[in-house]
Design a protein around this motif. Structure first.
Motif, short mmCIF file in Angstrom:
data_model
loop_
_atom_site.label_atom_id
_atom_site.label_comp_id
_atom_site.label_asym_id
_atom_site.label_seq_id
_atom_site.Cartn_x
_atom_site.Cartn_y
_atom_site.Cartn_z
N PHE A 53 0.86 -1.19 0.00
CA PHE A 53 0.00 0.00 0.00
C PHE A 53 0.90 1.23 0.00
CE2 PHE A 53 -2.04 -3.44 2.27
CZ PHE A 53 -3.29 -3.51 1.69
N GLY A 54 0.50 2.24 -0.74
CA GLY A 54 1.28 3.47 -0.76
C GLY A 54 0.39 4.69 -0.89
N VAL A 55 0.78 5.75 -0.20
CA VAL A 55 0.08 7.03 -0.28
C VAL A 55 1.14 8.12 -0.36
CG1 VAL A 55 -1.45 8.67 0.88
CG2 VAL A 55 -1.89 6.22 1.06
N ASP A 56 1.03 9.00 -1.34
CA ASP A 56 1.91 10.16 -1.48
C ASP A 56 1.04 11.40 -1.59
OD1 ASP A 56 4.57 8.85 -1.82
OD2 ASP A 56 3.54 7.95 -3.52
N TRP A 90 -3.30 20.84 -3.51
CA TRP A 90 -3.16 19.44 -3.09
C TRP A 90 -3.00 18.53 -4.30
CZ3 TRP A 90 -2.80 18.03 1.96
CH2 TRP A 90 -3.26 18.93 2.92
N THR A 91 -2.07 17.61 -4.25
CA THR A 91 -1.96 16.53 -5.23
C THR A 91 -1.62 15.26 -4.45
OG1 THR A 91 0.38 16.94 -5.63
CG2 THR A 91 -1.17 17.99 -7.14
N GLY A 92 -1.97 14.13 -5.04
CA GLY A 92 -1.66 12.89 -4.33
C GLY A 92 -1.82 11.67 -5.20
N THR A 93 -1.25 10.58 -4.73
CA THR A 93 -1.41 9.28 -5.37
C THR A 93 -1.68 8.24 -4.30
OG1 THR A 93 0.96 8.77 -5.27
CG2 THR A 93 0.16 9.84 -7.26
N VAL A 94 -2.44 7.23 -4.70
CA VAL A 94 -2.71 6.08 -3.84
C VAL A 94 -2.45 4.84 -4.68
CG1 VAL A 94 -4.47 4.83 -2.54
CG2 VAL A 94 -4.44 7.32 -2.50
N SER A 95 -1.76 3.87 -4.12
CA SER A 95 -1.50 2.63 -4.86
C SER A 95 -1.72 1.42 -3.97
CB SER A 95 -0.08 2.63 -5.43
OG SER A 95 0.87 2.68 -4.38
N GLY A 101 2.80 -15.79 -6.02
CA GLY A 101 3.33 -16.72 -7.01
C GLY A 101 3.59 -16.01 -8.32
N ASP A 102 2.98 -16.52 -9.39
CA ASP A 102 3.15 -15.94 -10.73
C ASP A 102 2.18 -14.81 -11.04
OD1 ASP A 102 5.22 -17.73 -11.29
OD2 ASP A 102 3.85 -19.25 -12.07
N TRP A 103 1.31 -14.49 -10.10
CA TRP A 103 0.28 -13.48 -10.34
C TRP A 103 0.63 -12.16 -9.66
CZ3 TRP A 103 -3.70 -13.99 -13.61
CH2 TRP A 103 -4.01 -15.27 -14.06
N ALA A 104 0.19 -11.08 -10.28
CA ALA A 104 0.36 -9.74 -9.70
C ALA A 104 -0.79 -8.86 -10.19
CB ALA A 104 1.70 -9.13 -10.11
N ALA A 105 -1.18 -7.92 -9.35
CA ALA A 105 -2.23 -6.96 -9.72
C ALA A 105 -1.93 -5.64 -9.03
CB ALA A 105 -3.61 -7.47 -9.33
N SER A 106 -2.35 -4.54 -9.65
CA SER A 106 -2.14 -3.23 -9.02
C SER A 106 -3.21 -2.24 -9.48
CB SER A 106 -0.75 -2.68 -9.34
OG SER A 106 -0.64 -2.39 -10.71
N VAL A 107 -3.49 -1.30 -8.60
CA VAL A 107 -4.37 -0.17 -8.89
C VAL A 107 -3.63 1.07 -8.42
CG1 VAL A 107 -6.58 0.93 -8.42
CG2 VAL A 107 -6.45 -1.57 -8.58
N TYR A 108 -3.65 2.10 -9.25
CA TYR A 108 -2.91 3.34 -8.99
C TYR A 108 -3.83 4.51 -9.32
CZ TYR A 108 0.87 6.77 -9.54
OH TYR A 108 1.69 7.87 -9.43
N ALA A 109 -4.06 5.38 -8.37
CA ALA A 109 -4.94 6.54 -8.60
C ALA A 109 -4.19 7.83 -8.30
CB ALA A 109 -6.18 6.45 -7.72
N THR A 110 -4.43 8.86 -9.13
CA THR A 110 -3.84 10.18 -8.89
C THR A 110 -4.95 11.20 -8.66
OG1 THR A 110 -3.83 10.73 -11.25
CG2 THR A 110 -1.85 9.71 -10.35
N TYR A 111 -4.67 12.19 -7.84
CA TYR A 111 -5.62 13.25 -7.53
C TYR A 111 -4.93 14.59 -7.75
CZ TYR A 111 -8.32 16.61 -4.84
OH TYR A 111 -9.03 17.72 -4.45
N TYR A 126 -9.56 16.53 -10.11
CA TYR A 126 -9.53 15.47 -11.12
C TYR A 126 -8.88 14.22 -10.53
CZ TYR A 126 -8.16 13.25 -15.58
OH TYR A 126 -7.97 12.38 -16.62
N VAL A 127 -9.52 13.07 -10.76
CA VAL A 127 -9.00 11.79 -10.31
C VAL A 127 -8.83 10.89 -11.54
CG1 VAL A 127 -9.44 9.72 -8.93
CG2 VAL A 127 -10.09 11.97 -8.05
N ARG A 128 -7.72 10.17 -11.58
CA ARG A 128 -7.43 9.26 -12.70
C ARG A 128 -6.97 7.94 -12.11
NH1 ARG A 128 -6.05 9.86 -18.15
NH2 ARG A 128 -4.55 8.32 -18.85
N VAL A 129 -7.54 6.83 -12.60
CA VAL A 129 -7.24 5.50 -12.06
C VAL A 129 -6.67 4.61 -13.16
CG1 VAL A 129 -8.20 3.46 -10.93
CG2 VAL A 129 -9.11 5.73 -10.38
N ASN A 130 -5.59 3.92 -12.86
CA ASN A 130 -4.98 2.94 -13.75
C ASN A 130 -4.92 1.60 -13.01
OD1 ASN A 130 -4.44 5.09 -15.51
ND2 ASN A 130 -2.42 5.40 -14.65
#
Length: 186
Positions: A53-56, A90-95, A101-111, A126-130
């Motif tokens: 988990f990450g928050v900037d 204000w600007t920020g990101t949340v991940s 194992g062999d699987w990985a997933a991620s969600v990354y949002a910017t504000y 504005y919010v953008r999600v990848n």
């Protein structure tokens, strides 16, 4: 007679200089004050995999510029939260990322916080999600399925710009973009 390079080097002139028009300005006096906060946390499990988990967060308190023109006049500009300077308060990101194992997933949002303008309508926040999912257990090959701008959000329309109506230095107008990537290491 025409003036030669030797004549000029010896001080000869072609006439009298009446004026010089210089329209420069000195824009190198900036003052930025703010706070950056970054938090990272990793949670490991044997049964469900590893979670990161990450928050900037960035809070700009001051974004000022002092300009001097060619006449020596000084101008003060406050660029915090307005469209002229593209400095959101204000600007920020949340991940969130997961691996198992062999699987990985991620969600990354910017504000990005709103921008205020005295003449044109304000630009909303504005919010953008990848997001992406990957599998790497196929003969050393990784296949990734992902999406940029997952929610297909348009950035706020900027009446003060020409062209596509988006603030290129501040917003990304790319619509939803899905992709599949195949990669192999040798």
């Amino acid at each position: 007679d025409e003036l030669t390079a030797d004549d000029i080097a010896n001080g000869e002139t072609v006439g009298r200089l009446n004026s010089v028009n210089v329209d420069w300005f000195n824009a190198d006096n900036f003052l930025y004050e703010g706070v950056d906060i970054s938090v990272r946390y990793m949670y490991q499990t044997e049964q469900y995999g590893d979670f990161r988990f990450g928050v900037d967060i960035t809070r700009i308190i001051t974004a000022e510029r002092i300009e001097s023109d060619s006449q020596g006049d000084t101008y003060f500009s406050d660029y915090l939260g307005n469209q002229d300077g593209f400095y959101a308060e204000w600007t920020g990101t949340v991940s969130v990322a997961w691996t198992m194992g062999d699987w990985a997933a991620s969600v990354y949002a910017t504000y990005q916080d709103k921008l205020v303008d005295t003449f044109w309508p304000d630009l909303d926040a504005y919010v953008r999600v990848n997001a992406s999912v990957s599998y790497s257990g196929l003969y050393g090959t990784t296949i990734t399925v992902g999406a940029r701008n997952l929610l297909d959000e348009d950035p706020p329309f900027d009446f003060s710009t020409s062209g596509d109506g988006y603030s290129a230095g501040f917003h990304n107008p790319e619509p939803f973009f899905g992709y599949v990537r195949l990669s192999k290491e040798f």
